[in-house]
Write an enzyme that holds these catalytic residues in place. Structure first.
Site, PDB file in Angstrom:
ATOM      1  N   ASP A   1      42.551 139.080 145.468  1.00 41.25           N
ATOM      2  CA  ASP A   1      43.934 138.652 145.400  1.00 41.25           C
ATOM      3  C   ASP A   1      44.534 138.949 146.766  1.00 41.25           C
ATOM      4  O   ASP A   1      43.958 139.704 147.555  1.00 41.25           O
ATOM      5  CB  ASP A   1      44.604 139.472 144.298  1.00 41.25           C
ATOM      6  CG  ASP A   1      46.072 139.188 144.219  1.00 41.25           C
ATOM      7  OD1 ASP A   1      46.439 138.013 144.338  1.00 41.25           O
ATOM      8  OD2 ASP A   1      46.848 140.137 144.035  1.00 41.25           O
TER       9      ASP A   1
ATOM     10  N   LYS B   1      64.721 125.869 159.206  1.00 37.39           N
ATOM     11  CA  LYS B   1      63.777 126.961 159.440  1.00 37.39           C
ATOM     12  C   LYS B   1      62.431 126.466 158.953  1.00 37.39           C
ATOM     13  O   LYS B   1      62.344 125.863 157.876  1.00 37.39           O
ATOM     14  CB  LYS B   1      64.213 128.170 158.614  1.00 37.39           C
ATOM     15  CG  LYS B   1      63.389 129.403 158.787  1.00 37.39           C
ATOM     16  CD  LYS B   1      63.959 130.528 157.945  1.00 37.39           C
ATOM     17  CE  LYS B   1      63.547 130.363 156.493  1.00 37.39           C
ATOM     18  NZ  LYS B   1      64.023 131.413 155.620  1.00 37.39           N
TER      19      LYS B   1
ATOM     20  N   ARG C   1      53.474 136.357 161.038  1.00 36.11           N
ATOM     21  CA  ARG C   1      53.866 135.089 160.432  1.00 36.11           C
ATOM     22  C   ARG C   1      55.104 134.604 161.154  1.00 36.11           C
ATOM     23  O   ARG C   1      56.105 135.300 161.231  1.00 36.11           O
ATOM     24  CB  ARG C   1      54.133 135.302 158.949  1.00 36.11           C
ATOM     25  CG  ARG C   1      52.937 135.835 158.214  1.00 36.11           C
ATOM     26  CD  ARG C   1      53.342 136.791 157.123  1.00 36.11           C
ATOM     27  NE  ARG C   1      54.118 136.141 156.081  1.00 36.11           N
ATOM     28  CZ  ARG C   1      53.582 135.585 155.019  1.00 36.11           C
ATOM     29  NH1 ARG C   1      52.281 135.617 154.852  1.00 36.11           N
ATOM     30  NH2 ARG C   1      54.323 135.020 154.110  1.00 36.11           N
TER      31      ARG C   1
ATOM     32  N   GLY D   1      48.180 133.250 144.335  1.00 36.87           N
ATOM     33  CA  GLY D   1      49.155 132.351 143.733  1.00 36.87           C
ATOM     34  C   GLY D   1      50.144 131.853 144.771  1.00 36.87           C
ATOM     35  O   GLY D   1      51.000 131.034 144.483  1.00 36.87           O
TER      36      GLY D   1
ATOM     37  N   ARG E   1      47.909 128.893 145.450  1.00 37.22           N
ATOM     38  CA  ARG E   1      48.609 128.300 144.303  1.00 37.22           C
ATOM     39  C   ARG E   1      47.737 128.342 143.049  1.00 37.22           C
ATOM     40  O   ARG E   1      47.560 127.355 142.349  1.00 37.22           O
ATOM     41  CB  ARG E   1      48.982 126.843 144.618  1.00 37.22           C
ATOM     42  CG  ARG E   1      50.293 126.733 145.325  1.00 37.22           C
ATOM     43  CD  ARG E   1      51.406 126.740 144.321  1.00 37.22           C
ATOM     44  NE  ARG E   1      52.695 127.006 144.915  1.00 37.22           N
ATOM     45  CZ  ARG E   1      53.521 127.945 144.483  1.00 37.22           C
ATOM     46  NH1 ARG E   1      53.187 128.717 143.491  1.00 37.22           N
ATOM     47  NH2 ARG E   1      54.680 128.124 145.031  1.00 37.22           N
TER      48      ARG E   1
ATOM     49  N   LYS F   1      42.090 131.405 138.501  1.00 37.84           N
ATOM     50  CA  LYS F   1      41.338 132.402 139.264  1.00 37.84           C
ATOM     51  C   LYS F   1      40.072 132.747 138.511  1.00 37.84           C
ATOM     52  O   LYS F   1      38.983 132.811 139.079  1.00 37.84           O
ATOM     53  CB  LYS F   1      42.178 133.663 139.454  1.00 37.84           C
ATOM     54  CG  LYS F   1      43.331 133.503 140.413  1.00 37.84           C
ATOM     55  CD  LYS F   1      43.969 134.857 140.653  1.00 37.84           C
ATOM     56  CE  LYS F   1      45.112 134.779 141.648  1.00 37.84           C
ATOM     57  NZ  LYS F   1      45.708 136.079 141.913  1.00 37.84           N
TER      58      LYS F   1
ATOM     59  N   ASP G   1      45.504 143.382 141.964  1.00 41.02           N
ATOM     60  CA  ASP G   1      46.386 144.475 141.563  1.00 41.02           C
ATOM     61  C   ASP G   1      47.338 144.082 140.454  1.00 41.02           C
ATOM     62  O   ASP G   1      47.914 144.936 139.814  1.00 41.02           O
ATOM     63  CB  ASP G   1      47.185 144.965 142.762  1.00 41.02           C
ATOM     64  CG  ASP G   1      48.218 143.944 143.189  1.00 41.02           C
ATOM     65  OD1 ASP G   1      47.897 142.745 143.117  1.00 41.02           O
ATOM     66  OD2 ASP G   1      49.320 144.331 143.585  1.00 41.02           O
TER      67      ASP G   1
ATOM     68  N   ASN H   1      48.234 139.094 136.906  1.00 36.65           N
ATOM     69  CA  ASN H   1      47.702 137.746 137.098  1.00 36.65           C
ATOM     70  C   ASN H   1      46.259 137.766 137.561  1.00 36.65           C
ATOM     71  O   ASN H   1      45.595 136.756 137.578  1.00 36.65           O
ATOM     72  CB  ASN H   1      48.568 136.973 138.098  1.00 36.65           C
ATOM     73  CG  ASN H   1      48.701 137.709 139.405  1.00 36.65           C
ATOM     74  OD1 ASN H   1      48.624 138.941 139.439  1.00 36.65           O
ATOM     75  ND2 ASN H   1      48.874 136.987 140.482  1.00 36.65           N
TER      76      ASN H   1
END
Lengths: 338, 1170
Positions: B407, B570, B601, B682, B769, B775, B796, B799
């Protein structure tokens, strides 16, 4: 403050054990260590092998088949056991002295004392002198448990099939046959004689066997095995004890007597001998052979050249392999490579 | 199927209809056709047993194992027919094995019960008979009205009735369910939202009808019927009305909800797959081996039976005079005899199946797993958490991992974004203590900084704090009720205000802007309010041009307090820079690249001022596009691109998504170990890619392939084929693949093979996504692909539970998102970086330990039983045992059990530091190599060879029974006694115990005092025990076969010689083989064994990345390793670099190592040499 205490409680202990850091010896089987070891072991083994081999070669063995299956044998008359109490005599000569003490064995082949059903067909409690088992022998003894509801003592196949040939040895001196004294004491395990097998604590011995019957194969009762010597009679008769210790393999020898007494303490001197055999034991039914063996022993036991050879072979293999490893080591020098 | 069983067992009520009717507050109708329904209670059950069913269920489970079942059968056979050994010989070990296993499983289940009780016993408030009652979570029934306060998690799936807000809404976060951290607004129907107090709720008469429980988190169809004043009002209910168990209430003081799905029927629980018994690869091969041995056993038994009858055909062997048969034996039918003979042989040879193998393996796993929890290197100081082992069945699987699925959020990252730098108008700034410091200036004047902020800078900050979709949560919800949320928005009490955003970047940016002085304080309908250096400004929000992945930017159009119309935009630099017409475009571009190279980023911010005429045009276009009935999408795109141009570039931001410590090194190490790493998240595609880049999963040199936004099958297939072609054309560069959830499901539906093909050729795969079940699907896909690789999933959040349970090994990270992942994992660690040690060191240890253990067990039992088989050839196949029953019983549980157990707990082939610094060693054990058929054959044949040496050695040396028994007692001459069958057997047994123990000693590389103790102790114990056992007439045994046998044996000198020569004969070829292999074909494991254990310098060196490269370079240049280890770090790294460049001429055939090439600093020669 409380939190700090909790902290320390969750933290694993820093010990050698929990951290898998126990001090350890970490040997590596590399040529550097193994080659000298192999050379040492090899040389030691060769030494032991030579010693064992020479010792074994010194042992003299005289083996005679008296089965009588082929017509040429003096005992062939008895082979079919047509006649009870058949006696035959074998003559033989000894060229040189068989050094004493000389052991006198009888041997059987193709005889499976190690069969399972045969092996369990005995009652150790009876043999321990427990008279309660006289009346009701162990059921494993079947079909030698009862004869028409009379209990057999000693019961079971092993006891029933006891070897019953007997031998007398004579030395022929000037046409006379002088008996060679045979010692039948101490031929069984000490513990069997003293602990594992015991006569019932009844005197006279015969009374203990009231209401019992002897094994069908036997011609004598167990309390009549050696009427001359009470300490060799009944369950503690040495021949009986020897028989009751089952052989591991189908071809076996069992000790019959030792020749240690009188003139023969130094061994069997050269000369002519005759062996008088009371031929009772049937072997033709299963194609077995019977034999007698005279042999002396060394410090390491009876004749067995294989042990010495094995040591020699493995010892030399060790040396050879250490040479091979040396070559490998020289060629693929590791870990000092670049 | 499972559900059916569960229904039969009463776990699930049978579902009669498609819907369930829930009477709010359990006020059932007094009249009419009311059918009482049974619902599951609110207990979460993860445990397997209860006190009552433990014994039968556990016994059932245990006897499902073929080995145990087999021994049960043997035991029963022994009870029924006449067999050579008594039932005790197999009954006792079986009892021992079953008991030990039951104790272990009972203990583990007790732990699960404890965890369950913790959850089920959590206090909750329920409205019962007109007042608020505190009860335990497990007592909630369907229909109960539950009160949940702020920041609490929902104890069941609740339909929202009312909140403390007037409009009946509440905010929740579903982070622990699907990993989304933003706030979601849920609604209640107006009829119930007025019931804000317990008394009002008491008066509420309502019925909820909804479909039966199902796993889909985002689907809920139902309706609520409220009876007011005798009138029934029906309202639809959808997912926006449902509060899921596991989600957390935010920003709302309290809510009331009615429980609709409880316990195991809640959506969270349904999303957990039932705990399937995971079996490790080792256990699977163990079962295969067992079957092979079963085959050996059966063939031996059949052979023996046939030979027995062949032999018995001759009458003289069948029934010689000395061994007559009983009447019963004569009369029983021959078929029955044949069968019972066969069974007797089976019993005789049954020990070839190692009974104690399973129990030893379980003890080894159970005890061995403590080392993980004890490991200080897996202890996380800051959070005070140590590694946790939930199942010990998979320890060795840690050494077999080929794919790691991880994840992203919270696993690779800390789940914390931090604004780091920005570039405004061509000048770089850093944030230092809440101030923007221009590049070049080291020390800023303490108070002058704010004054220095110029127009562009302020504009930039305003853009950052206005152009977003962030929401605000206040810690004290009553402030909201107070009406003026902004009173708390000053700098002093800012801690009470929390931002929530679906994009953590936005959140970080807004927070940073606030720290610097431009604070976003709230959104009130159409107005956005910010505080610029204490001055409140209200902007009217005119339009939001939402983010979409094509444009890769978002914009807002605002009306400034002064009335001007302003657009802030942005987005990714590639989406904005081409449309910028003014501003420091080139400088900014440079800066952005610089930021990105640092792994940050980046976002670029721009603005555009509209003149009133322009705005009217814009407004018109937007409204037209939005209301268009046809081609709305296209028209919107058109409008957006018309608006978002001629931009004035303001600057760029750089946010560090704070990666966890040493993630990059860990991923690097995993790669070197031959493990492929897939990131499943995700998250949005851009975010995912940027994190992937920054954590070293993707490299800048990688060619990144995309499989995104596929809408149809054909399109998807076409794209896949394109990608496959590209990979083929361009096989020198490494490829990374990015897939999104939607495309993935298309790809998986029809083009699985093609997709797998592409994936396998990519050195890194990133799936974004992804829904939780997706998963798990990806993991399953890989798991079931033809190569059947071993997979590991690490995550963790809740999900990730699906994939954690699906993968062969599931690792939970003890992060911020609750403990579901941890609870459902096999192992839990505090940080991602611990994965390296867990796999490379612990996995390696466990694997070699268990592999040797398994092989050794088979070996020692072949040694054990083959002489017995051979003996049958010499005893007319009469099933005579060679060894005494007591020896048969104790061989496996006493004489040879402890050395292998201790070995399997403490063995270390290579020092842990070396293992960690040379991940390549992991390849040595990959693909179950130590349990390959070849090694299995080697051990089995070795067992047979040794058995032949024992048996025939003893056979020849014994001669005609009297030769070995020398002089009776060594010192007392003149005796020449019978050996006897038991002495023969004991000789074989003695040689065997010594050889088998010493063979393990040869295998042992790590001799702690315990190894010494048990190895020499076992041999000593055998001797002492035998002396004792043979020294007594045992009153309860009916035969005294072994009386004094052992003493007699040992009193013979030649027997000692025989023992020594046989032991040496067995072992010396093995030593020769080992030495020659070690020198001629050393494995890298063996090479690294000869390294001295790294000292402390190496340890500290480990802390830095350079050490990994070290370990690698050491692989090929062993000689240099030591010097490298002890300093000169940088120098050798440079060497490394150089050599890697020089040797980039790898051949295309070695696909296996393709992974490694993704790493710039790794030299390829090393990987091929390792």
């Amino acid at each position: 403050m409380v939190k700090e205490e909790e902290d320390s409680s969750n933290r694993p202990d820093n010990t050698a054990f929990t951290q898998q850091r126990l001090p350890a010896w970490q040997p590596i089987l590399s040529a550097g260590i193994v080659i000298p070891g192999f050379v040492l072991i090899g040389l030691a083994f060769i030494g032991i092998g030579v010693g064992l081999f020479l010792t074994s070669r010194d042992i003299q063995v005289l083996e005679m088949d008296y089965t009588g299956a082929d017509g040429s044998s003096p005992c062939s008359v008895c082979y079919n056991l047509a006649d009870k109490n058949c006696v035959c005599t074998m003559s033989f000569s000894i060229d040189s002295l068989i050094k004493g003490p000389v052991f006198f064995y009888y041997g059987l082949t193709n005889y499976f004392q190690n069969q399972r059903r045969y092996g369990v067909s005995r009652d150790d409690k009876q043999l321990y002198g427990d008279t309660s088992n006289f009346a009701s022998p162990n059921s494993e003894c079947a079909p030698y448990q009862y004869i028409s509801n009379v209990p057999i003592v000693p019961c079971g196949s092993v006891a029933n099939s006891m070897f019953n040939d007997t031998f007398e040895l004579f030395k022929n001196v000037n046409g006379q046959s002088l008996p060679v004294p045979l010692d039948g004491k101490g031929i069984a395990w000490w513990t069997d004689y003293n602990v594992k097998f015991q006569n019932p604590n009844v005197t006279p011995l015969i009374n203990a066997f009231n209401g019992t019957v002897r094994p069908p194969f036997w011609s004598k009762n167990v309390y009549e095995l050696d009427t001359t010597d009470a300490s060799n009679n009944g369950f503690i008769n040495q021949d009986f004890l020897v028989w009751m210790r089952r052989a591991a393999l189908p071809d076996f020898r069992k000790l019959y007597r030792r020749i240690t007494d009188g003139d023969y303490s130094a061994g069997l001197p050269a000369g002519n001998y005759s062996l008088k055999i009371h031929y009772n034991y049937p072997v033709n039914g299963f194609g077995g052979k019977k034999k007698v063996v005279f042999s002396n022993v060394s410090w390491m036991g009876g004749k067995n050249e294989f042990l010495g050879i094995a040591y020699l072979v493995i010892g030399s293999l060790c040396v050879v392999m250490s040479v091979v490893m040396l070559i490998v080591y020289a060629k693929f020098k590791f870990p000092e490579d670049n | 199927m499972l559900r059916w069983i569960r229904q039969q067992l009463g776990f699930d009520p049978p579902h009669q209809s498609d819907t369930r009717t829930v009477y709010v507050a359990n006020r059932f109708p007094q009249h009419g056709h009311y059918i009482p329904q049974r619902f599951a209670d609110n207990r979460i059950i993860s445990s397997k047993y209860t006190v009552w069913n433990f014994v039968p269920k556990n016994l059932f489970e245990q006897f499902r194992r073929i080995a145990n079942f087999y021994f049960l059968i043997i035991f029963l056979v022994q009870l029924m027919i006449d067999t050579p050994t008594s039932p005790v010989t197999s009954g006792l070990p079986l009892f021992f094995v079953i008991t030990v296993t039951a104790i272990k499983q009972g203990y583990e289940d007790w732990l699960r019960h404890k965890a369950d009780n913790e959850v089920n016993g959590a206090p909750v408030f329920v409205v019962r008979s007109g007042c608020l009652v505190q009860t335990r979570s497990k007592n909630i029934r369907v229909g109960d009205i539950v009160r949940v306060a702020k920041d609490e998690t929902f104890p069941a799936d609740l339909a929202l009735l009312s909140s403390d807000r007037v409009d009946g809404t509440c905010h929740i976060t579903t982070a622990s369910l699907d990993g989304e951290t933003n706030l979601k607004t849920h609604f209640s129907v107006p009829e119930t939202s007025v019931c804000q107090s317990v008394s009002q709720l008491e008066a509420l008469q309502a019925v909820v009808e909804c479909h039966q429980p199902e796993a889909d988190l985002y689907r809920f169809v139902g309706r609520i019927t409220v009876t007011q004043h005798g009138e029934e009002i029906v309202r639809p209910l959808g997912p926006e009305n449902l509060l899921l168990r596991g989600a957390r209430l935010k920003n709302t003081k309290e809510i009331f909800g009615v429980a609709v799905y409880t316990g195991m029927e809640s959506k969270m629980a349904l999303n957990y797959k039932c705990k399937s018994q995971k079996r490790s690869a080792v256990e699977k091969s163990m079962n295969t081996f067992l079957l092979i041995y079963l085959g050996i056993l059966l063939s031996e038994a059949v052979l023996s039976t046939i030979l027995k009858y062949a032999w018995q055909a001759e009458d003289k062997w069948d029934e010689p005079f000395y061994n007559q048969k009983t009447e019963q034996e004569k009369n029983s039918s021959s078929i029955l005899k044949f069968i019972s003979d066969f069974l007797a042989f089976l019993v005789l040879y049954n020990f070839i199946i190692p009974i104690s193998l399973y129990v030893t393996v379980e003890m080894q796993k159970f005890l061995g797993s403590f080392f993980i929890g004890w490991d200080l290197d897996l202890y996380h100081e800051e959070s005070d958490q140590k590694a946790q082992v939930n199942t010990s069945d998979l320890n060795e699987e840690l050494g077999q991992v080929e794919y790691v699925f991880t994840d992203k959020t919270g696993t690779l990252t800390e789940n914390e974004m931090r604004f780091q730098e920005c570039s405004i108008n061509g000048v770089k700034y850093r944030e230092v203590n809440g101030k923007l410091v221009p590049e070049g200036l080291t020390e800023d004047s303490p108070d002058g900084s704010t004054a220095h902020l110029m127009g562009e800078e302020v504009l930039f900050l305003q853009a950052v704090s206005l152009c977003h979709t962030v929401q605000i949560s206040y810690d004290q919800a009553d402030c909201l009720v107070g009406g003026d949320p902004f009173s708390h928005a000053n700098g002093f009490s800012s801690s009470s205000m929390e931002y929530y955003a679906s994009s953590p970047d936005e959140k970080a940016l807004v927070e940073a802007a606030k720290r610097i002085g431009v604070a976003f304080t709230g959104r009130n309908g159409e107005t956005m309010e910010i505080k610029t250096f204490g001055k409140c400004e209200k902007y009217k929000l005119l339009h939001v041009l939402e983010f979409d992945p094509n444009r890769r930017r978002m914009s807002v159009i605002l009306q400034t307090p002064s009335g001007g119309k302003l657009l802030f935009t942005k987005g990714a630099e590639s989406a904005i820079l081409p449309f910028s017409s003014s501003g420091e475009i080139e400088k900014t571009r440079l800066h952005v690249d610089e930021f990105a190279l640092k792994g940050m980023r980046t976002l670029v911010v721009a603005c555009r001022h509209f003149s009133p005429e322009e705005y009217i045009d814009v407004d018109k276009r937007l409204t037209a596009a939005r209301t268009a009935l046809q081609q709305r999408e296209e028209r919107l795109q058109e409008a957006f691109s018309h608006i978002e141009r001629d931009l004035q570039l303001l600057g760029a931001t750089a946010v560090e998504d704070k990666l966890q410590d040493k993630v990059q090194e860990t991923i690097e190490a995993l790669r070197l170990a031959g493990i492929k790493v897939w990131v499943l998240t995700g998250d949005k595609h851009e975010t995912a890619v940027s994190v992937s880049l920054s954590c070293g999963h993707f490299h800048r040199t990688m060619n990144i392939l995309e499989l995104l936004q596929q809408r149809s099958d054909n399109e998807c297939a076409e794209q896949l084929r394109r990608l496959a072609r590209r990979i083929k054309d361009d096989h020198v560069i490494q490829h990374g693949l990015v897939v999104d959830g939607a495309s993935l499901s298309l790809a998986l539906r029809e083009h699985e093979k093609l997709f797998m093909e592409v994936c396998k050729n990519c050195s890194a795969v990133l799936c974004c996504r992804m829904a939780p079940l997706q998963k798990a699907k990806v993991v399953r896909l890989l798991k079931t692909s033809p190569e059947k690789p071993i997979t590991l999933a690490v995550g963790d959040g809740a999900n990730d539970v699906g994939m954690i349970q699906e993968a062969h090994v599931g690792i939970g990270i003890m992060g911020k998102e609750g403990r579901q992942a941890v609870r459902n994992s096999d192992y839990a660690i505090a940080r991602f970086k611990f994965l390296a040690k867990l796999l490379l060191v612990h996995g390696h240890f466990y694997y070699i330990r268990i592999a040797t253990l398994v092989q050794y067990f088979f070996y020692k039992n072949v040694c054990f039983i083959t002489p017995q088989f051979l003996y049958q050839f010499f005893c007319l196949f009469s099933q005579q045992t060679l060894y005494d029953s007591v020896y048969l019983t104790l061989y496996n549980i006493c004489f040879t059990s402890l050395p292998i157990l201790v070995y399997s707990l403490f063995e270390q082939l290579v020092h842990p530091h070396v293992l960690q610094s040379k991940p390549g060693l992991y390849r040595d054990i990959s693909r179950n190599s130590l349990l390959s058929f070849r090694t299995f054959l080697y051990w089995t044949l070795l067992g047979f060879c040794h058995a032949f040496v024992f048996f025939f050695g003893s056979y020849i040396l014994m001669g005609e029974d009297t030769t070995l028994m020398g002089n009776g007692q060594i010192l007392r001459a003149n005796r020449q006694l019978m050996f006897g069958n038991w002495t023969f057997g004991t000789l074989v047994f003695t040689v065997m115990v010594v050889t088998v123990t010493l063979k393990l000693a040869l295998e042992t590389h790590f001799w702690t005092w315990m190894n010494h103790f048990v190895t020499w102790g076992s041999i000593a114990f055998y001797f002492i025990f035998s002396l004792f056992y043979g020294g007594i007439i045992w009153p309860f045994l009916h035969t005294q076969d072994m009386y004094f046998v052992f003493v007699q044996l040992l009193s013979s000198g030649s027997a000692w010689f025989a023992i020594i020569i046989m032991v040496i004969t067995c072992l010396f070829p093995d030593v020769v083989k080992k030495v020659i292999y070690r020198h001629m074909l050393p494995t890298s494991t063996q090479k690294s064994q000869s390294l001295p254990a790294p000292q402390t310098q190496a340890l500290s060196c480990m802390e830095s990345l350079c050490c990994y490269q070290h370990g690698q370079s050491g692989c090929s240049r062993l000689a240099g390793l030591l010097e490298q280890m002890s300093g000169r770090c940088t120098a050798s790294v440079n060497n490394c670099h150089a050599s890697s460049r020089n040797n980039r001429s790898w051949s295309d055939t070695e696909t296996f190592y393709s992974n490694d090439r993704s790493i710039l600093t790794l030299s390829p020669i090393e990987s091929t040499h390792c």
